[in-house]
Design a protein around this motif. Structure first.
Motif, PDB file in Angstrom:
ATOM      1  N   SER A   6       0.842  -1.196   0.000  1.00 31.02           N
ATOM      2  CA  SER A   6       0.000   0.000   0.000  1.00 31.02           C
ATOM      3  C   SER A   6       0.875   1.243   0.000  1.00 31.02           C
ATOM      4  O   SER A   6       2.097   1.147   0.184  1.00 31.02           O
ATOM      5  N   GLY A   7       0.250   2.394  -0.219  1.00 28.59           N
ATOM      6  CA  GLY A   7       0.957   3.651  -0.119  1.00 28.59           C
ATOM      7  C   GLY A   7       1.238   4.355  -1.422  1.00 28.59           C
ATOM      8  O   GLY A   7       1.767   5.466  -1.422  1.00 28.59           O
ATOM      9  N   GLY A   8       0.923   3.718  -2.537  1.00 24.66           N
ATOM     10  CA  GLY A   8       1.150   4.371  -3.812  1.00 24.66           C
ATOM     11  C   GLY A   8       0.187   5.524  -4.028  1.00 24.66           C
ATOM     12  O   GLY A   8      -0.755   5.726  -3.269  1.00 24.66           O
ATOM     13  N   GLY A   9       0.449   6.295  -5.088  1.00 32.11           N
ATOM     14  CA  GLY A   9      -0.420   7.411  -5.387  1.00 32.11           C
ATOM     15  C   GLY A   9       0.213   8.335  -6.397  1.00 32.11           C
ATOM     16  O   GLY A   9       1.238   8.019  -7.002  1.00 32.11           O
ATOM     17  N   LEU A  10      -0.406   9.492  -6.552  1.00 33.58           N
ATOM     18  CA  LEU A  10       0.073  10.522  -7.470  1.00 33.58           C
ATOM     19  C   LEU A  10       0.834  11.575  -6.678  1.00 33.58           C
ATOM     20  O   LEU A  10       0.321  12.080  -5.664  1.00 33.58           O
ATOM     21  N   VAL A  11       2.023  11.886  -7.127  1.00 34.27           N
ATOM     22  CA  VAL A  11       2.843  12.876  -6.446  1.00 34.27           C
ATOM     23  C   VAL A  11       3.564  13.716  -7.488  1.00 34.27           C
ATOM     24  O   VAL A  11       3.866  13.235  -8.590  1.00 34.27           O
ATOM     25  N   GLN A  12       3.836  14.958  -7.147  1.00 36.43           N
ATOM     26  CA  GLN A  12       4.552  15.833  -8.066  1.00 36.43           C
ATOM     27  C   GLN A  12       6.041  15.536  -8.023  1.00 36.43           C
ATOM     28  O   GLN A  12       6.549  15.033  -7.015  1.00 36.43           O
ATOM     29  N   PRO A  13       6.752  15.862  -9.093  1.00 37.78           N
ATOM     30  CA  PRO A  13       8.212  15.701  -9.073  1.00 37.78           C
ATOM     31  C   PRO A  13       8.820  16.434  -7.880  1.00 37.78           C
ATOM     32  O   PRO A  13       8.416  17.565  -7.569  1.00 37.78           O
ATOM     33  N   GLY A  14       9.766  15.775  -7.219  1.00 45.75           N
ATOM     34  CA  GLY A  14      10.375  16.324  -6.021  1.00 45.75           C
ATOM     35  C   GLY A  14       9.657  15.946  -4.744  1.00 45.75           C
ATOM     36  O   GLY A  14      10.170  16.192  -3.644  1.00 45.75           O
ATOM     37  N   GLY A  15       8.506  15.327  -4.868  1.00 51.20           N
ATOM     38  CA  GLY A  15       7.719  14.942  -3.702  1.00 51.20           C
ATOM     39  C   GLY A  15       8.170  13.618  -3.106  1.00 51.20           C
ATOM     40  O   GLY A  15       9.145  13.007  -3.553  1.00 51.20           O
ATOM     41  N   SER A  16       7.436  13.192  -2.083  1.00 51.72           N
ATOM     42  CA  SER A  16       7.791  11.971  -1.343  1.00 51.72           C
ATOM     43  C   SER A  16       6.570  11.081  -1.182  1.00 51.72           C
ATOM     44  O   SER A  16       5.429  11.546  -1.156  1.00 51.72           O
ATOM     45  N   LEU A  17       6.843   9.794  -1.065  1.00 50.20           N
ATOM     46  CA  LEU A  17       5.829   8.796  -0.734  1.00 50.20           C
ATOM     47  C   LEU A  17       6.476   7.740   0.143  1.00 50.20           C
ATOM     48  O   LEU A  17       7.684   7.485   0.036  1.00 50.20           O
ATOM     49  N   ARG A  18       5.665   7.097   0.971  1.00 47.00           N
ATOM     50  CA  ARG A  18       6.147   5.947   1.727  1.00 47.00           C
ATOM     51  C   ARG A  18       5.259   4.748   1.414  1.00 47.00           C
ATOM     52  O   ARG A  18       4.049   4.779   1.644  1.00 47.00           O
ATOM     53  N   LEU A  19       5.888   3.727   0.888  1.00 43.10           N
ATOM     54  CA  LEU A  19       5.185   2.477   0.606  1.00 43.10           C
ATOM     55  C   LEU A  19       5.319   1.536   1.800  1.00 43.10           C
ATOM     56  O   LEU A  19       6.343   1.536   2.489  1.00 43.10           O
ATOM     57  N   SER A  20       4.272   0.753   2.009  1.00 40.17           N
ATOM     58  CA  SER A  20       4.286  -0.246   3.078  1.00 40.17           C
ATOM     59  C   SER A  20       3.977  -1.617   2.501  1.00 40.17           C
ATOM     60  O   SER A  20       3.227  -1.728   1.526  1.00 40.17           O
ATOM     61  N   CYS A  21       4.527  -2.642   3.109  1.00 36.89           N
ATOM     62  CA  CYS A  21       4.247  -4.018   2.717  1.00 36.89           C
ATOM     63  C   CYS A  21       4.069  -4.837   3.988  1.00 36.89           C
ATOM     64  O   CYS A  21       5.035  -5.073   4.716  1.00 36.89           O
ATOM     65  N   ALA A  22       2.840  -5.230   4.243  1.00 36.18           N
ATOM     66  CA  ALA A  22       2.537  -6.009   5.440  1.00 36.18           C
ATOM     67  C   ALA A  22       2.593  -7.496   5.104  1.00 36.18           C
ATOM     68  O   ALA A  22       1.938  -7.936   4.150  1.00 36.18           O
ATOM     69  N   ALA A  23       3.357  -8.248   5.863  1.00 34.02           N
ATOM     70  CA  ALA A  23       3.497  -9.680   5.643  1.00 34.02           C
ATOM     71  C   ALA A  23       2.702 -10.452   6.682  1.00 34.02           C
ATOM     72  O   ALA A  23       2.610 -10.045   7.840  1.00 34.02           O
ATOM     73  N   SER A  24       2.141 -11.569   6.264  1.00 31.84           N
ATOM     74  CA  SER A  24       1.420 -12.441   7.181  1.00 31.84           C
ATOM     75  C   SER A  24       1.634 -13.887   6.753  1.00 31.84           C
ATOM     76  O   SER A  24       2.163 -14.151   5.665  1.00 31.84           O
ATOM     77  N   GLY A  25       1.248 -14.791   7.613  1.00 32.80           N
ATOM     78  CA  GLY A  25       1.438 -16.207   7.304  1.00 32.80           C
ATOM     79  C   GLY A  25       2.744 -16.719   7.897  1.00 32.80           C
ATOM     80  O   GLY A  25       3.094 -16.389   9.025  1.00 32.80           O
ATOM     81  N   SER A  26       3.468 -17.499   7.129  1.00 37.14           N
ATOM     82  CA  SER A  26       4.702 -18.140   7.611  1.00 37.14           C
ATOM     83  C   SER A  26       5.879 -17.174   7.556  1.00 37.14           C
ATOM     84  O   SER A  26       6.838 -17.348   6.799  1.00 37.14           O
ATOM     85  N   ILE A  27       5.833 -16.180   8.418  1.00 39.15           N
ATOM     86  CA  ILE A  27       6.840 -15.102   8.428  1.00 39.15           C
ATOM     87  C   ILE A  27       8.238 -15.660   8.654  1.00 39.15           C
ATOM     88  O   ILE A  27       9.218 -15.161   8.093  1.00 39.15           O
ATOM     89  N   GLY A  28       8.345 -16.691   9.455  1.00 42.83           N
ATOM     90  CA  GLY A  28       9.651 -17.243   9.790  1.00 42.83           C
ATOM     91  C   GLY A  28      10.414 -17.804   8.608  1.00 42.83           C
ATOM     92  O   GLY A  28      11.624 -18.017   8.686  1.00 42.83           O
ATOM     93  N   LEU A  29       9.732 -18.056   7.496  1.00 42.33           N
ATOM     94  CA  LEU A  29      10.408 -18.573   6.309  1.00 42.33           C
ATOM     95  C   LEU A  29      11.162 -17.485   5.547  1.00 42.33           C
ATOM     96  O   LEU A  29      12.036 -17.777   4.744  1.00 42.33           O
TER      97      LEU A  29
END
Length: 115
Positions: A6-29
């Motif tokens: 998640s976290g994508g979107g439209l941003v102007q040149p020079g701007g910032s975004l933060r993407l996130s990736c949530a993991a679930s399930g067999s995390i230990g692998l």
């Protein structure tokens, strides 16, 4: 392993975004987590990766502008992207690789850099 980006979107040149990736399930692998991106003209390319020990590696295009991190308590990986350029426009995918080198992929989140 399931990955939710998640976290994508439209941003102007020079701007910032933060993407996130949530993991679930067999995390230990999971051994390594990474962000890839793909636009219609190019193959999917590695943007940045982070190991379970915290080692990071970046594509040349990302160095100095992007920062990858992970919060083990939340099972979440982040990509802080600063000083974005139109060339960064792509679908960003999160990836988790196991010790046996099996890849899991998230669904992708679109980043558009445009004025």
């Amino acid at each position: 392993v399931q990955l939710q980006a998640s976290g994508g979107g439209l941003v102007q040149p020079g701007g910032s975004l933060r993407l996130s990736c949530a993991a679930s399930g067999s995390i230990g692998l999971i051994n390594v987590m990474a962000w890839y991106r793909q636009d219609p003209r190019n193959q999917r390319e590695l943007v940045a990766l982070i190991t379970t020990s915290g080692m990071t590696n970046y594509a040349e295009s990302a160095k100095g502008r992007f920062t990858i991190s992970r919060d083990s308590a939340k099972n979440t990986m982040y990509l802080q992207m600063n000083n974005l350029e139109p060339e960064d426009t792509a679908i960003y995918y999160c990836n988790a690789r196991t010790r046996s080198r099996y890849d899991f992929w998230g669904q992708g989140t679109l980043v558009t850099v445009s004025s």
